[in-house]
Design a protein around this motif. Structure first.
Motif, short mmCIF file in Angstrom:
data_model
loop_
_atom_site.label_atom_id
_atom_site.label_comp_id
_atom_site.label_asym_id
_atom_site.label_seq_id
_atom_site.Cartn_x
_atom_site.Cartn_y
_atom_site.Cartn_z
N ASP A 295 8.88 14.50 -20.34
CA ASP A 295 7.94 15.51 -19.36
C ASP A 295 8.34 15.22 -17.74
N ARG A 296 9.26 15.96 -17.50
CA ARG A 296 9.66 15.64 -15.78
C ARG A 296 8.52 15.63 -14.83
N VAL A 297 7.43 16.25 -15.05
CA VAL A 297 6.20 16.54 -14.07
C VAL A 297 5.80 15.20 -14.17
N LYS A 298 5.51 14.58 -15.12
CA LYS A 298 4.99 13.15 -15.28
C LYS A 298 5.78 11.98 -14.21
N TRP A 299 7.07 12.29 -14.48
CA TRP A 299 8.32 11.38 -13.75
C TRP A 299 7.97 11.80 -12.46
N VAL A 300 7.99 12.98 -11.87
CA VAL A 300 8.07 13.36 -10.52
C VAL A 300 6.72 12.90 -9.98
N GLU A 301 5.38 12.70 -10.80
CA GLU A 301 4.10 12.23 -10.07
C GLU A 301 4.31 10.70 -9.83
N ILE A 316 15.87 1.21 -12.54
CA ILE A 316 16.93 1.22 -13.63
C ILE A 316 16.11 1.69 -14.81
N VAL A 317 16.51 2.76 -15.31
CA VAL A 317 15.90 3.38 -16.54
C VAL A 317 16.67 3.10 -17.95
N THR A 318 16.18 2.64 -18.90
CA THR A 318 17.07 2.59 -20.13
C THR A 318 16.19 3.58 -20.90
N THR A 319 17.39 4.18 -21.83
CA THR A 319 16.81 5.53 -22.70
C THR A 319 17.90 5.93 -23.66
N ARG A 320 17.50 6.08 -24.83
CA ARG A 320 18.15 6.98 -25.79
C ARG A 320 18.75 8.28 -25.66
N SER A 321 18.14 9.07 -24.61
CA SER A 321 18.31 10.27 -24.42
C SER A 321 18.74 10.80 -22.95
N GLN A 322 20.05 11.59 -23.30
CA GLN A 322 20.92 12.00 -21.87
C GLN A 322 19.81 13.19 -21.20
N ILE A 324 16.47 12.64 -20.75
CA ILE A 324 15.79 11.94 -19.70
C ILE A 324 16.38 11.41 -18.72
N ALA A 325 17.81 11.02 -18.89
CA ALA A 325 18.72 10.50 -17.85
C ALA A 325 18.90 11.39 -17.02
N SER A 326 19.11 12.97 -17.28
CA SER A 326 19.13 13.75 -16.21
C SER A 326 18.03 14.28 -15.50
N ILE A 327 16.76 14.06 -16.38
CA ILE A 327 15.33 14.18 -15.58
C ILE A 327 15.24 13.09 -14.47
#
Length: 857
Positions: A295-301, A316-322, A324-327
């Motif tokens: 949810d990009r809205v939550k990240w921007v908030e 630093i963000v660790t994630t399995r999802s590209q 999420i990395a792009s967002i």
């Protein structure tokens, strides 16, 4: 594991019954009311399936109940397909004015309506009978599938550096990024640069981040450091509390409240004030570990709330999802973590398997090398297998583990299979079934998206075609979803299609989740699981008569390995008994004929006879298969003629042809109103192709090895929708002429050129639309033309197996849209453009993604 698909099957059945197209079909056939009653029964059972699936592990009786429902669902799917088949038959009679069968023929509508009505009633009875037991299990109604896997325990920042092996290079790369003054590519995040670390579960993203977090240089550069374990809880309020509580010196801070637990009693306004007050003017490093929420809205908030510190702050963000990395990412690229080297993997394995006394057991260490190969560089897999052998010194125990598949080994919650399965559990239900079918292919298989789309489409896992999206479009979206979850690797994005592989451990996960639904058959196969739906034969010379299940319900049979193919004995013993077969891949088969009875397999969606060198003719009965979407006959070098009346294949979307004919049945092909893909290969007697024929729906055209071809009109009149073209080994390139009428120029997006000495000058006319150019197997090609720099829309450039090619255009920087450059097995180019060290590397270093490999291995 098959029971995990039951909710998905129920959902797809109900969706199909509710669709306008299917309702119209059921009215045409005369069973609309009966099927709506079935929909009601299905909805009643579906309501409790999610709860049942979640509780089945602890209840054997519940598992058996789900198995019974699964069998009813399979029969219901087959029944609905019968209605589809009859509807298509009626459509063919109307459009092509075929004769209607007699009263007692299988085509008689009254007889068919009566038979189907009786079958629907029988399925409803079975379903209602099983559904009556649902109350005794105390199941709750859950309408929407919001399942996610059980996430691992909260992580922490402490690490023993000496325990970590093989991550020095990755660590230095991240530290260097953190030490740079600003990595900002986003004006909206003025004070913060975000560095994503991406990879599949078990690769060691968190461990790498711990190494970075505790590095002395980072301690000196960032007075304030915060570690937050996120998982699936990306609730902004919770994250604010975690961030405030995170600093190690929090208790001594003058801004700290009397008790941390009091934070949960505060309003969001007070919390955000505390957070901003804590961060204001300070230089900080924030780690958000294991992020799943997209949810990009939550990240921007959250981003706005923490953008109050000093210049140069980092996250630093660790994630399995590209995705999420792009967002979340603001740096130019994500750090895609790769596996350990074989040497480092063995060092890590030895550390977990022995107490430091490995020198006493050289024979075990040798077996350990073979065991480590299973892990393909994934540290958690190495640890899982090493730990399972700790303090065990019997050779038989080590050999037993070496010879077992990972999914057959006992697994603790924090071992590799559960870690990977988290990503699977987090998928929406429609992706889970598609992922499971990837288990039908052997490890290290090189997939292409057209082939995968054919399999998924035949299995009924793709939604019905619409005006906006073809089934291939939907399959490509699913593949992008898998890419975003790091489930695919070595992906070649060719603009309108993909090549890709899957990691061996991801393949093992697919096999694990597909148990009882999919099965690979080899010389070690003792039996075939009852009610298996999809069978894959991966070895030649198998004793087909000794292992033979009840085949009536089998839906897919394939031979995915080169040089492994079916014989006529196999066809007669296995295939013709599969009443509900939908997908039949007989590539590399040795049969000289197909039986006339192949036309009775009315549920078939896809049949491939690719590279059968013996078959001369096909029965005309194959044109009775009105459901057929894919017919691949390319590589059938002895095929004298294609079947008559191809026009009857009214659902056909993909067609591949190799034939000795001098003239193709173009009038028949032109009447295939769904045809999107056409491959014409090694038709040496052809001189002209589609001179008078228009193919209004064709998207992809491949012409390969047609040595005498002199005419192929490449314009919008003949191919108004064409966007992808492959040309290979044509004897005369004159027909690749430049169109004089600019209004008739094709709007090609992808062109693949193979076995050429020079590149056709006519490519320039596609300069404004061409996004992907593939050049391969051009063993005499020495230079690329300078006019290639006019391809202003070019995004992807692939150059494969061109050993004499000496250089790229000198002004390649003029290709401002170019994002991906891949060069493989091109000796001269590798020497000159090798990353970091090649003399010409600076000419291409600006390209976002470059991959330059000496060989394919």
């Amino acid at each position: 594991m098959a029971e995990s698909f039951i909710f998905s099957i129920a959902e797809s059945l109900i969706t199909k019954l509710a669709s306008r197209a299917y309702q119209e079909a059921s009215r045409v056939v005369g069973v609309y009311d009966d099927l709506q009653d079935l929909k009601t029964s299905l909805s009643y059972v579906k309501a409790v399936l999610l709860d049942a699936e979640q509780k089945q592990e602890q209840n054997h009786e519940l598992r058996e109940w789900l198995k019974q429902i699964k069998l009813v669902f399979y029969d219901a799917e087959n029944l609905l397909d019968e209605v589809d088949c009859e509807s298509l038959r009626k459509q063919l009679r109307i459009t092509q004015k075929d004769k209607v069968g007699g009263f007692f023929s299988s085509s008689n509508p009254l007889l068919f309506r009566y038979k189907i009505s009786q079958q629907i009633k029988e399925i409803r009875k079975r379903l209602d009978r099983v559904a009556a037991d649902r109350d005794k299990f105390g199941l709750q109604t859950i309408a929407v599938d919001r399942r996610v896997g059980h996430k691992r325990e909260m992580t922490y920042s402490h690490v023993v550096e000496s325990d970590v092996i093989g991550r020095d290079h990755d660590k230095e790369k991240i530290v260097k990024l953190l030490m740079e003054p600003s990595l900002d590519n986003n004006a909206g995040s003025k004070h913060i640069s975000v560095i994503p670390i991406v990879g599949i579960g078990g690769l060691g993203k968190t461990t790498l981040t711990k190494l970075v977090f505790n590095d002395k240089r980072i301690n000196e550069s960032f007075p304030l450091k915060m570690w937050v374990s996120v998982h699936d809880d990306f609730n902004v309020r919770s994250l604010i509390i975690k961030i405030i509580n995170s600093p190690r010196d929090f208790a001594a801070s003058t801004d700290a409240p009397a008790g941390q637990q009091n934070l949960r009693d505060l309003e969001i306004e007070q919390l955000q004030y505390r957070l901003r007050n804590m961060l204001e003017g300070k230089k900080f490093l924030l780690v958000l570990d294991d992020v799943w929420n997209e949810d990009r809205v939550k990240w921007v908030e959250l981003q706005h709330l923490i953008s109050v510190g000093a210049q140069g702050n980092k996250v630093i963000v660790t994630t399995r999802s590209q995705s999420i990395a792009s967002i979340m990412g603001t740096v130019a690229y994500s750090h895609h973590l790769k596996g350990l080297s074989p040497k480092d993997s063995l060092r890590l394995f030895v550390r977990w398997a022995f107490k430091g006394d490995e020198g006493k057991y050289p024979d075990l260490v040798m077996i350990g090398r073979e065991i480590v190969e299973k892990c393909k560089g994934v540290p958690l897999a190495v640890r899982t297998l090493g730990s399972s052998l700790f303090s065990k010194h019997e050779i038989q125990e080590w050999e037993s583990l070496r010879d077992k598949e990972i999914w057959n080994l006992p697994q603790k919650e924090d071992d590799i299979l559960p870690a990977l399965k988290l990503s699977y559990d987090e998928m929406p239900s429609h992706l889970r079934q598609c992922f499971a079918l990837l288990s039908l292919y052997p490890r290290n298989f090189r997939f292409d998206s057209f082939g995968v789309a054919s399999l998924w489409g035949a299995a009924g896992l793709l939604p019905l075609q619409s005006k906006d999206k073809t089934m291939v479009d939907v399959a490509h979206q699913y593949l992008r979803d898998f890419m975003a979850r790091s489930f695919l690797h070595d992906v070649s994005d060719c603009g309108t299609f993909y090549f890709f592989g899957i990691h061996d451990l991801v393949h093992d996960l697919a096999v694990y989740v597909a148990k009882d639904v999919c099965q690979l058959v080899n010389s070690n196969t003792q039996d075939i699981s009852e009610n298996v739906l999809h069978l894959s034969f991966v070895e030649n010379g198998l004793p087909y008569n000794s292992v033979k299940p009840s085949l009536r319900g089998t839906r897919s049979i394939l031979f995915p390995v080169d040089e492994v193919g079916a014989s006529e004995a196999f066809l007669n013993a296995w295939v013709l008994n599969c009443t509900y077969l939908r997908y039949l891949d007989l590539s590399n088969s040795t049969c000289e004929t197909l039986p006339q009875s192949i036309g009775q397999l009315k549920h078939l969606r896809s049949i491939s006879l690719r590279n059968n060198k013996r078959i001369k003719r096909l029965p005309n009965s194959i044109c009775k298969l009105q459901n057929l979407q894919v017919l691949l006959l390319d590589g059938c070098s002895n095929l004298e003629t294609v079947p008559k009346k191809l026009r009857k294949l009214i659902s056909l979307q993909r067609l591949g042809i190799t034939t000795k004919q001098s003239i193709l049945p173009e009038s028949d092909i032109a009447k295939l109103n769904c045809l999107e893909y056409l491959r014409v290969e090694d038709c040496d007697n052809l001189e002209s192709l589609f001179a008078e024929t228009r193919l209004p729906t064709l998207l992809t055209l491949q012409v390969i090895g047609c040595a005498n071809l002199k005419s192929l009109p490449l314009d919008t009149h003949h191919f108004p929708q064409l966007e992808t073209m492959l040309i290979e080994g044509v004897g005369n390139e004159d027909w690749l002429h430049r169109s004089e009428n600019t209004n008739s120029v094709l709007r090609l997006k992808t062109i693949s050129l193979y076995n050429m000495v020079t590149l056709p000058h006519s490519l320039q006319q596609y300069a404004s639309t061409l996004q992907t150019l593939m050049i391969g197997d051009c063993y005499e090609l020495e230079v690329l033309p300078e006019w290639q720099l006019n391809l202003s829309a070019l995004k992807f450039l692939y150059i494969w197996d061109c050993p004499e090619l000496k250089s790229l255009p000198s002004d390649i920087h003029r290709l401002t849209s170019l994002q991906v450059l891949q060069i493989i097995n091109c000796t001269e180019l590798y020497r000159k453009y090798k990353p970091q060290v090649g003399e010409c590397w600076p000419m291409i270093s600006h390209i976002k993604h470059t991959e330059i490999r000496k060989t394919w291995d």
